[in-house]
Structures are given as C-alpha cells and as structure tokens.
Design a protein around this motif. Sequence first.
Motif, PDB file in Angstrom:
ATOM      1  N   TRP A   1       0.834  -1.208   0.000  1.00 58.42           N
ATOM      2  CA  TRP A   1       0.000   0.000   0.000  1.00 58.42           C
ATOM      3  C   TRP A   1       0.867   1.256   0.000  1.00 58.42           C
ATOM      4  O   TRP A   1       0.655   2.170  -0.783  1.00 58.42           O
ATOM      5  CB  TRP A   1      -0.938  -0.030   1.215  1.00 58.42           C
ATOM      6  CG  TRP A   1      -1.828   1.164   1.317  1.00 58.42           C
ATOM      7  CD1 TRP A   1      -2.977   1.401   0.628  1.00 58.42           C
ATOM      8  CD2 TRP A   1      -1.623   2.311   2.154  1.00 58.42           C
ATOM      9  NE1 TRP A   1      -3.507   2.617   0.982  1.00 58.42           N
ATOM     10  CE2 TRP A   1      -2.695   3.200   1.929  1.00 58.42           C
ATOM     11  CE3 TRP A   1      -0.638   2.682   3.078  1.00 58.42           C
ATOM     12  CZ2 TRP A   1      -2.816   4.424   2.583  1.00 58.42           C
ATOM     13  CZ3 TRP A   1      -0.765   3.903   3.743  1.00 58.42           C
ATOM     14  CH2 TRP A   1      -1.841   4.754   3.491  1.00 58.42           C
TER      15      TRP A   1
ATOM     16  N   GLY B   1       2.410   2.292  -3.216  1.00 56.09           N
ATOM     17  CA  GLY B   1       1.525   2.760  -4.273  1.00 56.09           C
ATOM     18  C   GLY B   1       0.971   1.660  -5.163  1.00 56.09           C
ATOM     19  O   GLY B   1       0.522   1.917  -6.282  1.00 56.09           O
TER      20      GLY B   1
ATOM     21  N   ARG C   1      -1.390  -0.907  -6.973  1.00 53.46           N
ATOM     22  CA  ARG C   1      -2.791  -0.783  -7.386  1.00 53.46           C
ATOM     23  C   ARG C   1      -3.509  -2.123  -7.478  1.00 53.46           C
ATOM     24  O   ARG C   1      -4.724  -2.184  -7.347  1.00 53.46           O
ATOM     25  CB  ARG C   1      -2.883  -0.119  -8.760  1.00 53.46           C
ATOM     26  CG  ARG C   1      -2.588   1.360  -8.753  1.00 53.46           C
ATOM     27  CD  ARG C   1      -2.394   1.848 -10.181  1.00 53.46           C
ATOM     28  NE  ARG C   1      -1.932   3.224 -10.198  1.00 53.46           N
ATOM     29  CZ  ARG C   1      -2.760   4.277 -10.376  1.00 53.46           C
ATOM     30  NH1 ARG C   1      -4.042   4.081 -10.554  1.00 53.46           N
ATOM     31  NH2 ARG C   1      -2.263   5.496 -10.391  1.00 53.46           N
TER      32      ARG C   1
ATOM     33  N   TYR D   1      -7.413  -2.057   2.194  1.00 55.49           N
ATOM     34  CA  TYR D   1      -7.009  -0.705   1.758  1.00 55.49           C
ATOM     35  C   TYR D   1      -7.784  -0.369   0.496  1.00 55.49           C
ATOM     36  O   TYR D   1      -7.634  -1.043  -0.524  1.00 55.49           O
ATOM     37  CB  TYR D   1      -5.510  -0.681   1.435  1.00 55.49           C
ATOM     38  CG  TYR D   1      -4.611  -0.888   2.627  1.00 55.49           C
ATOM     39  CD1 TYR D   1      -4.292   0.173   3.472  1.00 55.49           C
ATOM     40  CD2 TYR D   1      -4.058  -2.140   2.898  1.00 55.49           C
ATOM     41  CE1 TYR D   1      -3.448  -0.007   4.560  1.00 55.49           C
ATOM     42  CE2 TYR D   1      -3.213  -2.334   3.987  1.00 55.49           C
ATOM     43  CZ  TYR D   1      -2.907  -1.259   4.815  1.00 55.49           C
ATOM     44  OH  TYR D   1      -2.076  -1.444   5.876  1.00 55.49           O
ATOM     45  N   LYS D   2      -8.599   0.673   0.579  1.00 54.82           N
ATOM     46  CA  LYS D   2      -9.480   0.913  -0.570  1.00 54.82           C
ATOM     47  C   LYS D   2      -8.736   1.432  -1.801  1.00 54.82           C
ATOM     48  O   LYS D   2      -9.234   1.366  -2.909  1.00 54.82           O
ATOM     49  CB  LYS D   2     -10.652   1.823  -0.183  1.00 54.82           C
ATOM     50  CG  LYS D   2     -10.264   3.204   0.310  1.00 54.82           C
ATOM     51  CD  LYS D   2     -11.522   3.977   0.688  1.00 54.82           C
ATOM     52  CE  LYS D   2     -11.225   5.426   1.046  1.00 54.82           C
ATOM     53  NZ  LYS D   2     -10.125   5.638   1.986  1.00 54.82           N
ATOM     54  N   GLU D   3      -7.507   1.919  -1.628  1.00 52.11           N
ATOM     55  CA  GLU D   3      -6.751   2.408  -2.789  1.00 52.11           C
ATOM     56  C   GLU D   3      -6.170   1.267  -3.625  1.00 52.11           C
ATOM     57  O   GLU D   3      -5.655   1.492  -4.715  1.00 52.11           O
ATOM     58  CB  GLU D   3      -5.595   3.317  -2.349  1.00 52.11           C
ATOM     59  CG  GLU D   3      -6.035   4.603  -1.654  1.00 52.11           C
ATOM     60  CD  GLU D   3      -6.253   4.418  -0.163  1.00 52.11           C
ATOM     61  OE1 GLU D   3      -6.201   3.265   0.317  1.00 52.11           O
ATOM     62  OE2 GLU D   3      -6.501   5.426   0.517  1.00 52.11           O
ATOM     63  N   MET D   4      -6.201   0.031  -3.074  1.00 50.37           N
ATOM     64  CA  MET D   4      -5.652  -1.107  -3.833  1.00 50.37           C
ATOM     65  C   MET D   4      -6.799  -2.032  -4.232  1.00 50.37           C
ATOM     66  O   MET D   4      -7.663  -2.322  -3.415  1.00 50.37           O
ATOM     67  CB  MET D   4      -4.678  -1.928  -2.962  1.00 50.37           C
ATOM     68  CG  MET D   4      -3.355  -1.258  -2.705  1.00 50.37           C
ATOM     69  SD  MET D   4      -2.103  -2.430  -2.102  1.00 50.37           S
ATOM     70  CE  MET D   4      -2.659  -2.763  -0.443  1.00 50.37           C
ATOM     71  N   TYR D   5      -6.755  -2.506  -5.459  1.00 51.82           N
ATOM     72  CA  TYR D   5      -7.693  -3.551  -5.859  1.00 51.82           C
ATOM     73  C   TYR D   5      -7.072  -4.893  -5.451  1.00 51.82           C
ATOM     74  O   TYR D   5      -5.924  -5.178  -5.795  1.00 51.82           O
ATOM     75  CB  TYR D   5      -7.920  -3.517  -7.375  1.00 51.82           C
ATOM     76  CG  TYR D   5      -8.616  -4.761  -7.877  1.00 51.82           C
ATOM     77  CD1 TYR D   5      -9.992  -4.913  -7.736  1.00 51.82           C
ATOM     78  CD2 TYR D   5      -7.881  -5.811  -8.435  1.00 51.82           C
ATOM     79  CE1 TYR D   5     -10.617  -6.070  -8.147  1.00 51.82           C
ATOM     80  CE2 TYR D   5      -8.509  -6.975  -8.848  1.00 51.82           C
ATOM     81  CZ  TYR D   5      -9.871  -7.099  -8.702  1.00 51.82           C
ATOM     82  OH  TYR D   5     -10.496  -8.251  -9.099  1.00 51.82           O
TER      83      TYR D   5
ATOM     84  N   ARG E   1       1.104   6.408   2.084  1.00 49.54           N
ATOM     85  CA  ARG E   1       1.167   5.833   0.747  1.00 49.54           C
ATOM     86  C   ARG E   1       1.808   6.823  -0.215  1.00 49.54           C
ATOM     87  O   ARG E   1       1.539   8.022  -0.163  1.00 49.54           O
ATOM     88  CB  ARG E   1      -0.252   5.494   0.291  1.00 49.54           C
ATOM     89  CG  ARG E   1      -0.377   4.982  -1.137  1.00 49.54           C
ATOM     90  CD  ARG E   1      -1.817   4.539  -1.353  1.00 49.54           C
ATOM     91  NE  ARG E   1      -2.146   4.324  -2.749  1.00 49.54           N
ATOM     92  CZ  ARG E   1      -2.070   3.134  -3.369  1.00 49.54           C
ATOM     93  NH1 ARG E   1      -1.655   2.079  -2.704  1.00 49.54           N
ATOM     94  NH2 ARG E   1      -2.426   3.014  -4.635  1.00 49.54           N
TER      95      ARG E   1
ATOM     96  N   GLU F   1       1.552   7.915  -3.702  1.00 53.32           N
ATOM     97  CA  GLU F   1       0.588   7.770  -4.807  1.00 53.32           C
ATOM     98  C   GLU F   1       1.320   7.947  -6.126  1.00 53.32           C
ATOM     99  O   GLU F   1       1.873   9.016  -6.397  1.00 53.32           O
ATOM    100  CB  GLU F   1      -0.533   8.808  -4.643  1.00 53.32           C
ATOM    101  CG  GLU F   1      -1.848   8.423  -5.276  1.00 53.32           C
ATOM    102  CD  GLU F   1      -2.431   7.105  -4.759  1.00 53.32           C
ATOM    103  OE1 GLU F   1      -2.438   6.146  -5.546  1.00 53.32           O
ATOM    104  OE2 GLU F   1      -2.865   7.037  -3.594  1.00 53.32           O
TER     105      GLU F   1
END
Lengths: 196, 573
Positions: free
Chosen positions: B17, B20, B22, B42-46, B175, B177
């Motif tokens: 995470w 960065g 994804r 972690y909602k930023e990672m699929y 994180r 980004e």
Amino acid sequence: MENNLNILIAGVGGQGTLLASRILGSLASEMGLDCKVSEIHGMSQRGGSVTTHVRISKEVLSPVITEGEADYLLAFEKLEAFRYRHYLKKSGLLICNDQELMPVPVIIGVAKYPENIFEKLKAEGFNVKIISALALAKEAGSIKTVNVVILGAVMKIMGVDYKTAVRVAEAVVPKKLWEVNKKALELGYQCTIKSV
Amino acid sequence: MEKRLMLGNEAIARGAWEAGVRVVSAYPGTPSTEITKYASEYKEMYAEWAVNEKVSAEVAIGACYAGARAMCCMKHVGVNVAADPFFTASYTGVNGGLVIIVADEPAMHSSQNEQDSRYYAKSAHIPMLEPSNAHECKEFVKIAFKMSEEYDTPVFVRLTTRTAHSQGFVNITDREELPLKPYVKDPKKYVMMPLMARGRHIEVEKREIRLEKDVENSPLNTVEFRDKKVGIVCSGAVYQYVKEATNASICKLANVYPIPVGFVKKFASEVSELIVCEELEPFIEETLKVHGIKCHGKEIFGKQGELSVASIRNKLYGITVPNADLTLPQRPPVMCAGCSHRSVFYILKKLKVVVSGDIGCYTMGALPPLEAMDLCLCMGGAITMAHGYDKARSPHTKNMVSVMGDSTFVHSGITGLINAVYNKGISTHLILDNAITGMTGHQENPASGKTIIGEETHLLDLELLCKAIGVKRVQVVDAFDLKAIQTAVKEEMAKDEVSVIIIRRPCALMLKGAKPNGMKINEKCKNCKACMAIGCPAISNNNGKIKINSEQCTACKVCAGLCGFNAIEEIKS
C-alpha cells in the motif's frame, strides 16, 4: 509487571489462542516494550494442538520461545497444559483452564486421557493456578469468550490494573464482539483462581 | 512515525500500500494467505482472490504491463503452479513494478513438501529479497518495487512461516501515490516468441550481471562483528535465532539472490571459521563454495524442518533443552463437529473404495478413524490421478473415486475433468462443495458467489459446468445423507463413463443464525459405539458411556443415521 517475559499459550485449534496473544501484544505496546508473537495457522487450527508464542522485552529477537524458558504457560485445556509443561522455567507459572477436550486418539479409544493432571504437575514441582473459564464464558454470554476470560485472569495475576486490561483488550477485539468480550474480561479479572 | 504491532503478512500488505500498489492477486495458501485479505482492506488497492496461483501471477503481470505497481502472493508450492508465467516475465521485464511474494514452509505445518523457493529465483533469473521480521517485511516490499522498476525485472520477496506468521512492531508511513506509467506498444519486449525472446534473453543476462555487481554495495546486507572466532552467514528469521543463540559475528543477507559473494568473502576473511546457517537446502552454502569460500553448513544443521535458538545452540554447543513428553495422547487436527466431509469418508471406507484425494480440510479423511484416502499429491491432482489409475487398470477399475473440494476443483480440477471425458475415461469424481476455501481460514471462491470483500458475484454453477464439459452423469447429494451418498457412489462407480457426484453442504464453521441445541444420547443406547466410527470430536466415550458434547454439536445428525437403536435425539429447546 516484569519487562522480560516469555508467555506460551497452548490450546486446541479454534479456542482463540490467536486473539489472546494479540491482547498481550497490545499490552506490550502499551508498556512501550518490544514484542513478537509467533502463530501457526492452517491445518493445525482445525482442532489440533496449537501454541502461540508471545515474547515481551526491550529487544526481542527470535519470535519463538525456547523450551525451558517460558515465564508463563497459559493453557486453554488441561492435556495441552501437560503437553507443553517442558517450556516452563522452574520458577514459571502455569495458568490453566480446567476444561478437558478429548483428542481423536482418546475418542476412538486407542489412547487414554491422562488422569489427575493437576496433581501430576504439582508433584513435578510446577506452580499451577486453575481457572474455570468455560462457566464464566457462558455467564458472559458466549462460550467463544473462554480466551478473553483467561486473559482477564492472567492480566490480574500479572498485576495489570483493570483499566489497562480493558483498554488493551478493546484495542484488538473486533468491535461488534466487544460487549460480550468486555463482560468476559471482567469475569475473568474478578474470578477466583484456585491453586493446586 | 507511528509504530504498530503487525503480522509479517499484514506488514507485506502495508508495504504494498505504501509503495503505491494498485493491484494484488492471490490464491490462498498457508502461510501466505493473510497478505491478500489485509490488502483488500485498503481501498486504494484492488485485491482479489484468483482461482489459482498461475492466474494470480498473470493478473499481476498484466497489471504491471498496464503501468501499475502490482503484486501476487503465494505459498511455496504455489510457485510451481505459477512458474510458467514467471520464467518468461523475467524475460519481458516490467512496466510498473512487479513483486511476487513467496512463503516457504520449513517444518510443513500446513504443507505437503519442504521445497526451497530460492532455487526458483536462481533458475528464473529473478532477484530475491528475504526479510527477517515484520518491519523488514514492509520495508523490503517497498525496496523490491524500486528494484523491479530500476532493473526492469520481477522481484521475489521470500518469507518463511516465522516471518509471515510472527507479529512485530512496524514503523508505518503514508502511501506514495504513483501515476500509472504510460503503456507503450513494444512487441520486442512484451510478445515472447522465439525472435523476440532471444533478444530479451540477452537483456536478462546483462541485468543479472548488473545486479550481481550492485548487490555487493547494497545497504540491506549487514555485518555485526562479535566473537570473531566464528562468523555465521544467515538470512530471514534464522538471523534472529543466530543472534539470540550465539555470540558469533553475523553476516546477514537480505539479497538471497543474487548473493553478494564479495561481501561475504570479505566477512569470511575477518573471522577464523565461517558457518552458513540456513533452513532447507544449502542454497547460500553452495554458492559460497562455488566461489571458493570455505564454509560449513548442512553437515551441522541438516535440511529438515525449522531451525530455532534451541536447535542452533544444540548443534553448535551441545546445549540441550527439556524434552517434550511423547507418551501423551497426540492431538492431530480433525474435521470439525458438523463437518460436511465426514459422512463421505465414512461411506468410502465402508465401501472399501480406493480414494484419490486432494488438498484441503478433507485431506484429514486419511487420518484415523476414517482412514479412507489412498492418494494425495498436489492441488487438483485427484481427478487426473484417478483417470491415470483407471487407464492403467482398465477395464476393471470399478472401485475408485476421486475426492476434491470446490475451491481445489476450480483451482485446477476442471482441466483434469475435461481430460478424463475427452479421453473416454470411466472414473467417478466427488466434488465436496462447502462453498468456501476452508483449510486456509475461509476465503471466498467462485463457488461461494462472493468476492474477497464480500460483494455478491456470479455463483459458479458446478452442475452446469460439469455438463458443459461433457459429463453426462452429474448427481447432487446432501452431505448429511449417508444413504444417498452410498447409493450415488455405488451407482456411478458401476458406470462405464465419467461421472460426478457433487456432495453439498456449507462449511460447519460458516453456519449462520443461532447455534442448534445439538444432539444427546438417550436411554436406548446400548453402548455399541457405532456412532464413534465417524470420529466426530463432539462424541466421546466417558468410561464406557457415550456422550455428546452439546456445545460442539451442530446437529448434523450423521451420527443418528449410524445408530441402530434410535438412541441419538435432538435436544429440545
């Protein structure tokens, strides 16, 4: 509480030894000490004999406790207390839930569940404290809280004050299960601890 | 900086995470499973559960080609399944960074072999890092992503059980980004056919020479001088044991492939005796010896199981620790009370059927008292082994079945079933469908109809799938119905064609709603012990009297079906 501690948690897969170890990790964190917790997941979790190692100190290296070096053995089941007694230091303390769970070899009649485990442990010179955690867990509202009952009692024995005990447990118990576990912790903390 | 107590696997997810990442894809496998579950939080990672490790590898590789940082995670034997894409992804290199987490399992707490994945790094020419605690788990993942992009290569991060499943304090940060890197069409790099692959192989060799040189100066590898009579080379969790067990000087390797040979050589020159302390194979030891560095290793420590502070002290100094009491009754893992697999193995044992088994909770069908499994090799092997056994002994194989869970069937059973039908087999296959990946701790799969975050998704229709494959005889049976299972097995084994019996019930640990009151033994009991034959942990023999533990009992009533005296009844509320 001392700041150099090896705590071995022994039990039967499914009894919640992992959550118990996390509460102790949370306690170490609160005390500003280093801590490592070693767990075994997978096959052994299905009703097998399981141990979780908790080490608290200024600097912890190996996550696994060496045999003969545990300060505490927290046993969630009597036979498992007996099985892992060689981990305890001579001066160590064995805290045992008085529950008996029959292993398969006993169930199918090829082995016998050992009798008078507490007396035998005493005869070998171990300092044994007994908790009836199952009854208290039922009183708290769920037999799944046996682990937290035991941890309540253990933290009392370790000299952790009640407020701290609640705080460190609340930090790791899933929120939706906190109410019943809070009750379990309270009952464990206040329970009568028998000596052999 | 915030400090948090984290499981090694949790720290790996955190590292991804922070780096960065994804896309994360994995098939569950002890001791790697939790990484992906944590990653999904972690909602930023699929994050996704892939159907097997090869698929997860290809998903991550595709995401990295698309310009994202991507990660896949697997246990050691999972790398065997995923090896095909890895060996060639080493040729293509990456676009966004690509990190492969592989978790080895010395001592086989929950595995079928003790293979050493470091050899994969060497033979696929993919660099490998090995962290020694939870904090390093997080840091090394971030470093691995940087390496991946800098050297245009996938990077392995190797864990063992004691790094993956130990908690320690981790310093966490934010994180980073990263924008998606542009995808630029480049068939010379991304289309691996002979003409292009030859060109890429040259790049692989150049990259490896560069890596071999650069790891010599990597700050990740460290030396701690203590007693200079003995110097110990080690990596991973073993470093922690060595530091605690000895006062020797230590050369700690984070780069386990390629190994910084010059760095170790310099260390060796400053100590009187050099020892390599490593679990499993002599991977580091062999490399050092090839380069003319004198050292001892496997002749001291052996290749079996895990090392520990106690075992290192014992091997080096002869110090012993108190022994375990081996006279006590063992407590092997057991199918849970109410498990939907128990009845199946009871019937297979009764029918004296040869059982080609597979990997999952149901492998415990090989243990007493059921002891009804004959073979178990690898994920997805049950169907194909049954087909082979059948072809070798045909046309007289009418007493064999394969047994496989829903998750394993989707993992790698489907292709074997297609093969059996296509090649005119006659084998009978049991799919134990409990709608979850059980042994690894309940991960969703296509037969659950839910994704990793619990979202509804298409529920794989196993009956329809088997029919589409060409299996004409597909039966669905209730896992608690002993008679129906017996009838179906006898019927299908007798047929001269491939057949499938789907034996269905949800996992007993996934039951929703209030716990049933359970069963009890009434006064009609003759103590015949027929109910004990299924090895249910809720049924015990207390000094000759049979008792059912109502706290464990889920009222599956399989035991009642075995009782000839109506002596097992449900407790009324």
